[in-house]
Design a protein around this motif. Sequence first.
Motif: not given
Length: 333
Positions: A299-302, A267-271, A242-249
């Motif tokens: 910008a950030c690592i979860f 479907d969120a852009p992440c590594v 959910a937090r990844l999707r929030e960052r989509l924008q």
Amino acid sequence: MTEVQDRADIARAVALLRAGELVAFPTETVYGLGADAQNPAAVAKIFSVKGRPADHPLIVHLPDAEHLTEWAREIPREAIALSHAFWPGPLTLILKRSEIVPDAVTGGQDTVGLRVPAHPLALKLLQAFGSGLAAPSANRFGRVSPTTAQHVRDELGDAVPLVLDGGACQVGIESSIVDLSQGAPVLLRPGMISRREIEAVIGRPVREAASARPATRASGMLEAHYAPSTLLVMLESGQIAARLRERLQSGERTGVVSWSPAPEGLDAPCVWHYIGPDAVAYAKGLYASLRALDQLGLACIFVEAPPEGPDWAPICDRLAKSVAGSGESAEAP
Ligand code: TXA
Ligand code: MG
């Protein structure tokens, strides 16, 4: 590496160490930045290369447990028992120091940290050198410890004349540290040798450092430590997608370090670095993942909050400190 190459590298390392230079070497936990522990000028170079405050004591690495009596005094029976049980291995004992230990190593304290590392190349080096090597982790102060020779070169570059390459470290996080110098044993830094294993050998309870915090000066206990410069945010397993999707924008990619697999169809852009649910394998892979992600300019690592349980205690400790110290680049313009 071949046997012949090893021997040539060790000979060069010993010559450098005898000349008062620094040599980085592999241990089973993390790579160390070594100097002749009896040469204060050489030890001073460690502090300057690391950018470490001079009152933070160093661990002295010994070729074998027999050397204990040269470097420590008033050695309690429990220390002998622990050395027999766990050396060579990822356990550091804090004991009263002997007269051969310079102030430069101990930050002026009356105690010294000692351990015999379990990496074959470290042991060959120590045996060829024949004495103690002071060696903190081979990273800049407050940063993530290196677990490959390349990490050391990336971070310290030309400041170290020789980096012995012993491959990726098997344990991957720093040794457990037990203070036996004050009577009741205290675990100053948790590691992959657990408090329970230590208690089983000495037959009495070992206090956790939290309650002893003001009395110690282990830099492993500073809040900001083991930290990437990218902002690190710890999230419960269920929150990550959910937090990844929030960052989509934002259009920015986010790093993830996890012990559970990435959700299917994310479907969120992440590594996403999935290290896996085994604490031993996770400890081995953690720092390399943090370093790799830190280099991507994210910008950030979860980081997924680790599971409960004693196996994960040292990992929780390192992650908490990484989170606390992270984010230098987040403040940059
Ligand atoms: O696994 C390890 O222990 C690695 C490898 C290279 O052996 N070394 C390592 O060193 O982690 P360093 O300097 O990064 O961390 C050593 C910790 C520090 O927190 C230091 O304050 C603590 O050991 N320490 C060393 N001597 C001490 C002493 N006399 N009393 C209390 N803490 C001590
Ligand atoms: Mg360190």
